[in-house]
Scaffold this motif. Structure first.
Motif, PDB file in Angstrom:
ATOM      1  N   LYS A  96       0.829  -1.205   0.000  1.00 56.91           N
ATOM      2  CA  LYS A  96       0.000   0.000   0.000  1.00 56.91           C
ATOM      3  C   LYS A  96       0.865   1.257   0.000  1.00 56.91           C
ATOM      4  O   LYS A  96       0.405   2.318  -0.423  1.00 56.91           O
ATOM      5  CB  LYS A  96      -0.941  -0.020   1.196  1.00 56.91           C
ATOM      6  CG  LYS A  96      -2.056  -1.043   1.060  1.00 56.91           C
ATOM      7  CD  LYS A  96      -3.166  -0.769   2.060  1.00 56.91           C
ATOM      8  CE  LYS A  96      -4.135  -1.904   2.180  1.00 56.91           C
ATOM      9  NZ  LYS A  96      -4.820  -2.241   0.926  1.00 56.91           N
ATOM     10  N   LYS A 136      -3.637  -0.022   9.129  1.00 61.83           N
ATOM     11  CA  LYS A 136      -3.820  -1.101   8.150  1.00 61.83           C
ATOM     12  C   LYS A 136      -2.473  -1.707   7.787  1.00 61.83           C
ATOM     13  O   LYS A 136      -1.429  -1.119   8.047  1.00 61.83           O
ATOM     14  CB  LYS A 136      -4.580  -0.632   6.914  1.00 61.83           C
ATOM     15  CG  LYS A 136      -3.935   0.475   6.117  1.00 61.83           C
ATOM     16  CD  LYS A 136      -4.675   0.737   4.798  1.00 61.83           C
ATOM     17  CE  LYS A 136      -5.979   1.500   4.962  1.00 61.83           C
ATOM     18  NZ  LYS A 136      -6.550   1.925   3.664  1.00 61.83           N
ATOM     19  N   GLY A 143      -9.230  -6.368   4.366  1.00 62.57           N
ATOM     20  CA  GLY A 143      -9.336  -5.455   5.501  1.00 62.57           C
ATOM     21  C   GLY A 143      -8.500  -5.856   6.698  1.00 62.57           C
ATOM     22  O   GLY A 143      -8.723  -5.370   7.816  1.00 62.57           O
ATOM     23  N   ILE A 178     -11.477   8.584   6.612  1.00 62.45           N
ATOM     24  CA  ILE A 178     -12.417   9.390   5.819  1.00 62.45           C
ATOM     25  C   ILE A 178     -13.822   8.889   6.138  1.00 62.45           C
ATOM     26  O   ILE A 178     -14.193   7.778   5.770  1.00 62.45           O
ATOM     27  CB  ILE A 178     -12.147   9.237   4.295  1.00 62.45           C
ATOM     28  CG1 ILE A 178     -10.659   9.473   3.956  1.00 62.45           C
ATOM     29  CG2 ILE A 178     -13.060  10.167   3.508  1.00 62.45           C
ATOM     30  CD1 ILE A 178     -10.124  10.838   4.313  1.00 62.45           C
TER      31      ILE A 178
END
Ligand SMILES: Nc1ncnc2c1ncn2[C@@H]1O[C@H](COP(=O)(O)OP(=O)(O)O)[C@@H](O)[C@H]1O
Ligand SMILES: [Mg+2]
Length: 317
Positions: A96, A136, A143, A178
């Motif tokens: 990521k 994460k 997830g 968010i």
């Protein structure tokens, strides 16, 4: 015979793909990538290769396969073999940090993110984010490692209690949370630079969101599975190929050689759309697809046909 070599680690996800390939008259050779041996002194077999190694492989005991896949793809490509979702796409798939980097350089809005190496550095690093924030895994999928914290003290308490599972590569992210304006995220499905559709995925059940049929059965929020039409997933007809964000995502896939992708974004109350996840080993929810006349695996199989036709034409010249 036109051969597609499928490199995989989760057999449960194969049938929709192999059926689509077989229905187009292609010869499918499955290669389980974890354990075993590969003679890298010899050339790879003829045909094209399709990389289906998932970043959640470690949850099925196949982390060694993730590490080896990077090496294997380098070997295949050094022999000029065409790999669908080859080394560049795979490097993004399992990181990521890299996803965030390419999104930012493409001027695509992403949540503020800090990469942390080792769990001890998390406490201090989190102080530079205003809660709420989430954690994460860098090598993420389904997830895993995604937890929401409403204060720094809450993260400290979780770490003190040993309540945070480390990423398989020991790199974790701290990320601005968010708040979705409505309780869903959107996943844009792209194959070979073409927009297929945008999937809407409810966030009401939590953060483990994979649309695969196989995952819907085992993991309540995974979008791949067959029993998946629980109302959790639907199509966003308002997100189309003409959407400026979709166009940017397609351009990003093209420039980073990502042949197959499910790219996720979350929209806040001000209409800002933050992109936070690029999935290369995308699975498709068969129930949603059947209801709307889409067929993601068919699009992948069609890409394989085009690639093999291209190889045949090149050989004939
Ligand atoms: N920055 C964020 N703000 C709000 N929700 C998020 C954010 N990042 C992830 N999520 C939620 O957590 C889910 C899993 O996170 P994601 O980054 O997609 O990890 P994975 O690669 O494991 O799927 C997302 O689908 C979304 O619902
Ligand atoms: Mg995701």
């Amino acid at each position: 015979m036109k051969t597609v070599h499928v490199l995989y680690e989760n057999a449960d996800w194969l049938p929709p793909l192999t059926e689509a390939l077989a229905s187009r008259g292609l010869d499918v050779v499955e290669h389980f990538i974890d354990g075993g041996s590969i003679d890298i002194s010899s050339p790879p077999p003829e045909g094209i290769f399709l990389n289906r190694m998932s970043p959640s492989s470690h949850t099925r005991g196949h982390q060694a396969g993730v590490v080896f896949m990077g090496e294997y793809l380098a070997w295949l490509e050094s022999w000029g073999r065409r790999v669908i979702n080859g080394s560049e796409a795979f490097a993004l798939e399992v990181s990521k940090v890299r996803q965030h980097a390419v999104l930012q350089s493409a001027a695509i809005l992403t949540p503020k993110t800090i990469a942390v190496i080792g769990l001890e550095a998390m406490r201090d690093a989190a102080r530079s984010l205003t809660p709420p924030f989430i954690t994460k895994h860098n090598q993420g999928g389904k997830g895993l490692g995604v937890q929401l914290f409403s204060s720094h003290a809450a993260l400290d308490a979780t770490l003190d209690a040993g309540g945070y599972d480390n990423s398989p590569d020991s790199v974790n992210l701290l990320q601005q949370y968010i708040e979705p304006s409505e309780p869903f995220i959107t996943r844009v499905e792209i194959v070979d630079g073409e927009f297929l559709y945008a999937l809407r995925s409810s966030t009401e059940g939590g953060f483990e969101l994979c649309p695969a049929d196989a995952c819907s059965i085992e993991d309540a929020f995974c979008p791949v599975g067959t029993q998946a039409d629980s109302g959790k997933f639907g199509i966003r007809h308002d997100v189309t190929a003409d959407d400026p964000l979709v166009k940017r995502l397609i351009a990003l896939c093209r420039s980073h050689r990502i042949d197959v992708a499910g790219i996720e974004f979350v929209e806040d109350a001000h209409g800002n759309r933050y992109v936070y996840d690029i999935n290369g080993t995308t699975n498709f929810n068969s129930a949603v697809e059947a209801a709307h006349g889409f067929h993601g695996m068919g699009a992948i199989a069609d890409l394989c046909v085009r690639e093999l036709d291209g190889l045949g034409a090149a050989a004939a010249r």
